[in-house]
Design a protein around this motif. Structure first.
Motif, PDB file in Angstrom:
ATOM      1  N   LYS A  22       0.824  -1.213   0.000  1.00  0.00           N
ATOM      2  CA  LYS A  22       0.000   0.000   0.000  1.00  0.00           C
ATOM      3  C   LYS A  22       0.855   1.258   0.000  1.00  0.00           C
ATOM      4  N   GLU A  23       1.980   1.236   0.714  1.00  0.00           N
ATOM      5  CA  GLU A  23       2.878   2.391   0.741  1.00  0.00           C
ATOM      6  C   GLU A  23       3.494   2.659  -0.628  1.00  0.00           C
ATOM      7  N   ARG A  24       3.554   1.662  -1.475  1.00  0.00           N
ATOM      8  CA  ARG A  24       4.139   1.815  -2.799  1.00  0.00           C
ATOM      9  C   ARG A  24       3.079   2.012  -3.884  1.00  0.00           C
ATOM     10  N   GLY A  25       1.857   2.273  -3.447  1.00  0.00           N
ATOM     11  CA  GLY A  25       0.788   2.594  -4.381  1.00  0.00           C
ATOM     12  C   GLY A  25       0.158   1.398  -5.071  1.00  0.00           C
ATOM     13  N   LEU A  26       0.425   0.201  -4.588  1.00  0.00           N
ATOM     14  CA  LEU A  26      -0.164  -1.002  -5.165  1.00  0.00           C
ATOM     15  C   LEU A  26      -1.336  -1.444  -4.297  1.00  0.00           C
ATOM     16  N   LYS A  27      -2.350  -1.975  -4.936  1.00  0.00           N
ATOM     17  CA  LYS A  27      -3.513  -2.468  -4.201  1.00  0.00           C
ATOM     18  C   LYS A  27      -3.489  -3.991  -4.238  1.00  0.00           C
ATOM     19  N   PRO A  28      -2.941  -4.613  -3.214  1.00  0.00           N
ATOM     20  CA  PRO A  28      -2.909  -6.077  -3.200  1.00  0.00           C
ATOM     21  C   PRO A  28      -4.291  -6.646  -2.904  1.00  0.00           C
ATOM     22  N   GLN A  29      -4.545  -7.829  -3.449  1.00  0.00           N
ATOM     23  CA  GLN A  29      -5.774  -8.536  -3.113  1.00  0.00           C
ATOM     24  C   GLN A  29      -5.458  -9.402  -1.897  1.00  0.00           C
ATOM     25  N   PHE A  30      -6.196  -9.201  -0.827  1.00  0.00           N
ATOM     26  CA  PHE A  30      -5.957  -9.933   0.413  1.00  0.00           C
ATOM     27  C   PHE A  30      -6.953 -11.078   0.531  1.00  0.00           C
ATOM     28  N   VAL A  31      -6.434 -12.282   0.759  1.00  0.00           N
ATOM     29  CA  VAL A  31      -7.268 -13.456   0.980  1.00  0.00           C
ATOM     30  C   VAL A  31      -7.082 -13.868   2.433  1.00  0.00           C
ATOM     31  N   ASP A  32      -8.129 -13.647   3.237  1.00  0.00           N
ATOM     32  CA  ASP A  32      -8.077 -13.987   4.662  1.00  0.00           C
ATOM     33  C   ASP A  32      -8.359 -15.477   4.816  1.00  0.00           C
ATOM     34  N   LEU A  33      -7.351 -16.214   5.228  1.00  0.00           N
ATOM     35  CA  LEU A  33      -7.481 -17.660   5.333  1.00  0.00           C
ATOM     36  C   LEU A  33      -8.360 -18.102   6.497  1.00  0.00           C
ATOM     37  N   GLN A  34      -8.706 -17.194   7.392  1.00  0.00           N
ATOM     38  CA  GLN A  34      -9.651 -17.524   8.453  1.00  0.00           C
ATOM     39  C   GLN A  34     -11.082 -17.472   7.918  1.00  0.00           C
ATOM     40  N   GLN A  35     -11.324 -16.626   6.918  1.00  0.00           N
ATOM     41  CA  GLN A  35     -12.656 -16.492   6.329  1.00  0.00           C
ATOM     42  C   GLN A  35     -12.881 -17.487   5.188  1.00  0.00           C
ATOM     43  N   ARG A  36     -11.844 -17.704   4.390  1.00  0.00           N
ATOM     44  CA  ARG A  36     -11.960 -18.573   3.220  1.00  0.00           C
ATOM     45  C   ARG A  36     -10.717 -19.446   3.156  1.00  0.00           C
ATOM     46  N   GLU A  37     -10.928 -20.752   3.224  1.00  0.00           N
ATOM     47  CA  GLU A  37      -9.764 -21.630   3.215  1.00  0.00           C
ATOM     48  C   GLU A  37      -9.134 -21.665   1.831  1.00  0.00           C
ATOM     49  N   ILE A  38      -7.844 -21.891   1.819  1.00  0.00           N
ATOM     50  CA  ILE A  38      -7.107 -21.964   0.565  1.00  0.00           C
ATOM     51  C   ILE A  38      -7.495 -23.250  -0.147  1.00  0.00           C
TER      52      ILE A  38
END
Length: 97
Positions: A22-38
């Protein structure tokens, strides 16, 4: 550049990775493994790139709490344990592109 970050909200390293991008101006997609299993396919891609033993957090509380340091577990069983309990994985897992 598309970046996916797999981790949990409680992981300090995951928070650092999100902040880094985020500090470098990129918007990463975050996958919360507690909400959705891999998914098994996604986990297998990480295993092919880095190896199964690299993905296991052998120093973590979850690993020791599950008694895995004293058990012999097949690779297939360990993969299923990683899917069921993401705290056993080194976090975050990053994928670019």
């Amino acid at each position: 550049m598309d970046v996916q970050i797999f981790g949990t909200k409680k992981s300090q390293d995951t928070k650092k990775a999100l902040r880094f991008f985020k500090e470098r101006g990129l918007k990463p997609q975050f996958v919360d493994l507690q909400q959705r299993e891999i998914s098994l396919g996604e986990l297998n891609r990480f295993i092919q790139k880095a190896g199964l033993n690299t993905l296991i957090d052998t120093e973590g509380k979850a690993y020791k709490g599950a008694g895995l340091e004293y058990l012999r577990v097949s690779d297939e069983q360990m993969v299923q344990k990683l899917i069921d309990d993401p705290k056993l994985m080194v976090q975050p897992l990053l994928r670019s592109g």
